[in-house]
Motif scaffolding. Structure first.
Motif, PDB file in Angstrom:
ATOM      1  N   ARG A   7      71.897  93.444 -57.648  1.00 35.46           N
ATOM      2  CA  ARG A   7      73.324  93.478 -57.970  1.00 35.46           C
ATOM      3  C   ARG A   7      73.541  93.852 -59.435  1.00 35.46           C
ATOM      4  O   ARG A   7      74.398  94.674 -59.763  1.00 35.46           O
ATOM      5  CB  ARG A   7      73.965  92.118 -57.678  1.00 35.46           C
ATOM      6  N   ARG A  11      75.380  97.286 -61.131  1.00 37.32           N
ATOM      7  CA  ARG A  11      76.455  97.295 -62.125  1.00 37.32           C
ATOM      8  C   ARG A  11      76.076  98.202 -63.308  1.00 37.32           C
ATOM      9  O   ARG A  11      76.905  98.955 -63.813  1.00 37.32           O
ATOM     10  CB  ARG A  11      76.721  95.862 -62.631  1.00 37.32           C
ATOM     11  N   LYS A  41      81.140  89.142 -67.879  1.00 39.31           N
ATOM     12  CA  LYS A  41      81.318  88.588 -66.539  1.00 39.31           C
ATOM     13  C   LYS A  41      80.074  88.710 -65.660  1.00 39.31           C
ATOM     14  O   LYS A  41      79.689  87.762 -64.970  1.00 39.31           O
ATOM     15  CB  LYS A  41      82.504  89.266 -65.849  1.00 39.31           C
ATOM     16  N   ASP A  42      79.449  89.879 -65.683  1.00 37.55           N
ATOM     17  CA  ASP A  42      78.331  90.119 -64.772  1.00 37.55           C
ATOM     18  C   ASP A  42      76.982  89.689 -65.346  1.00 37.55           C
ATOM     19  O   ASP A  42      76.179  89.073 -64.641  1.00 37.55           O
ATOM     20  CB  ASP A  42      78.274  91.605 -64.380  1.00 37.55           C
ATOM     21  N   LYS A 109      74.168  98.846 -53.311  1.00 39.83           N
ATOM     22  CA  LYS A 109      75.040  97.685 -53.175  1.00 39.83           C
ATOM     23  C   LYS A 109      74.864  97.018 -51.815  1.00 39.83           C
ATOM     24  O   LYS A 109      74.770  97.680 -50.790  1.00 39.83           O
ATOM     25  CB  LYS A 109      76.496  98.103 -53.379  1.00 39.83           C
ATOM     26  N   GLN A 114      77.857  91.373 -52.773  1.00 41.25           N
ATOM     27  CA  GLN A 114      79.085  91.706 -53.485  1.00 41.25           C
ATOM     28  C   GLN A 114      80.212  90.753 -53.110  1.00 41.25           C
ATOM     29  O   GLN A 114      80.961  90.277 -53.974  1.00 41.25           O
ATOM     30  CB  GLN A 114      79.499  93.150 -53.190  1.00 41.25           C
ATOM     31  N   LEU A 115      80.339  90.461 -51.804  1.00 45.51           N
ATOM     32  CA  LEU A 115      81.363  89.519 -51.348  1.00 45.51           C
ATOM     33  C   LEU A 115      81.116  88.143 -51.943  1.00 45.51           C
ATOM     34  O   LEU A 115      82.055  87.456 -52.377  1.00 45.51           O
ATOM     35  CB  LEU A 115      81.363  89.443 -49.821  1.00 45.51           C
ATOM     36  N   ASP A 118      82.298  88.166 -55.495  1.00 48.82           N
ATOM     37  CA  ASP A 118      83.765  88.189 -55.529  1.00 48.82           C
ATOM     38  C   ASP A 118      84.313  86.788 -55.260  1.00 48.82           C
ATOM     39  O   ASP A 118      85.337  86.380 -55.835  1.00 48.82           O
ATOM     40  CB  ASP A 118      84.307  89.166 -54.488  1.00 48.82           C
ATOM     41  N   ASP A 121      84.186  84.713 -58.341  1.00 47.37           N
ATOM     42  CA  ASP A 121      85.333  85.034 -59.200  1.00 47.37           C
ATOM     43  C   ASP A 121      86.590  84.308 -58.722  1.00 47.37           C
ATOM     44  O   ASP A 121      87.412  83.848 -59.534  1.00 47.37           O
ATOM     45  CB  ASP A 121      85.586  86.542 -59.224  1.00 47.37           C
ATOM     46  N   LYS A 122      86.751  84.216 -57.415  1.00 44.41           N
ATOM     47  CA  LYS A 122      87.903  83.509 -56.844  1.00 44.41           C
ATOM     48  C   LYS A 122      87.860  82.029 -57.214  1.00 44.41           C
ATOM     49  O   LYS A 122      88.888  81.422 -57.529  1.00 44.41           O
ATOM     50  CB  LYS A 122      87.908  83.656 -55.320  1.00 44.41           C
ATOM     51  N   ILE A 185      89.478  85.788 -49.204  1.00 47.26           N
ATOM     52  CA  ILE A 185      89.010  87.141 -49.472  1.00 47.26           C
ATOM     53  C   ILE A 185      88.310  87.636 -48.209  1.00 47.26           C
ATOM     54  O   ILE A 185      87.414  86.971 -47.693  1.00 47.26           O
ATOM     55  CB  ILE A 185      88.077  87.181 -50.706  1.00 47.26           C
TER      56      ILE A 185
END
Length: 268
Positions: A7, A11, A41-42, A109, A114-115, A118, A121-122, A185
């Motif tokens: 991952r 990026r 962030k990453d 990816k 990825q999910l 995400d 982040d949520k 999401i």
């Protein structure tokens, strides 16, 4: 190679492949903003935290490679600083010779990974919404398909580390979400529940600061305009009106300065 390594390399790959386009269009500000966001962030908030609890046989190499790539990407923006950091790391080659190596081509990816990120982040957004500082423990839950629940369970160590939780619940119906602050999401619903007191948020401080700057700028514009108008006696009525406007702006500025000063005292 761990999915987390893949991952992070993806990026870097995205940033690197976009680099020529940004440089051709001389869009340095957007390039630097995107690179800094990726670093924070990453790389820092996620990758470096994850490798504290899980790493593969090449994690150390991936981390060093990422640092080199970030320095090369930012080199057109901050050449002297990136060269100084480059020297501190002791890289044997010149910063401009950092290469996009072949193994990056293998970095593709992964939908679930990825999910998963995400969703992290949520959770960060939910933590901010409920006023929970990063150091405060929270309870969380997931409502998702069995396949994705299985994926989450395989990565509970990462969830625990990134979200700072000791309690992960898996609910099979919406009733189980009732006591949580929730978000969704795709087909995954997450929930976060505070177990500590919310942090003290100084309401509207940022908006007050922006409004103060706007009013100060407007006041200066009216002052300049009034000065020009005063050269002609025919503008007497307009000048009087502008003076009234300046008076109201001054009152507003004083009020905002008081609120900002009070909020700073409350933070102590």
């Amino acid at each position: 190679m761990d999915p987390n390594d893949y991952r992070m390399l993806c990026r870097i790959k995205d940033l690197y492949t976009e680099l020529p386009d940004y440089l051709d269009k001389n869009n340095i500000s957007q390039l630097s903003a995107k690179a800094i966001e990726c670093i924070k962030k990453d790389f820092c908030d996620k990758y470096l935290e994850i490798i504290k609890v899980r790493e593969s046989e090449i994690t150390e190499k991936v981390a060093i490679f990422c640092v080199g790539m970030f320095l090369q990407i930012l080199h057109p923006v901050i050449p002297f600083l990136t060269e100084k950091i480059w020297a501190l790391f002791g890289f044997a080659w010149y910063i401009g010779n950092q290469k996009y190596t072949n193994f990056l081509e293998k970095a593709t990816k992964n939908y679930k990974t990825q999910l998963f990120m995400d969703i992290i982040d949520k959770f960060t957004a939910l933590r901010e919404k409920t006023g929970q500082a990063k150091h405060q423990k929270v309870d969380i839950c997931f409502h998702a398909s069995m396949d994705f629940i299985h994926y989450i369970k395989e990565n509970e160590d990462i969830v625990t580390k990134l979200i700072n939780t000791d309690q992960i619940n898996y609910v099979d119906n919406e009733k189980g979400l009732a006591s949580y602050e929730t978000d969704s999401i795709i087909d995954v619903t997450i929930g976060l529940r505070a177990i500590g007191k919310p942090i003290k948020i100084v309401a509207n401080k940022e908006s007050w600061t922006k409004e103060l700057a706007r009013k100060q700028e407007e006041l200066q514009e009216i002052r300049n305009l009034t000065s020009k108008l005063s050269l002609d006696k025919k503008n007497k009525k307009i000048i009087e009106k502008k003076k009234e406007e300046m008076l109201e702006l001054k009152k507003g500025i004083e009020k905002l300065e008081f609120e900002i000063k009070k909020s700073k005292m409350n933070e102590k």
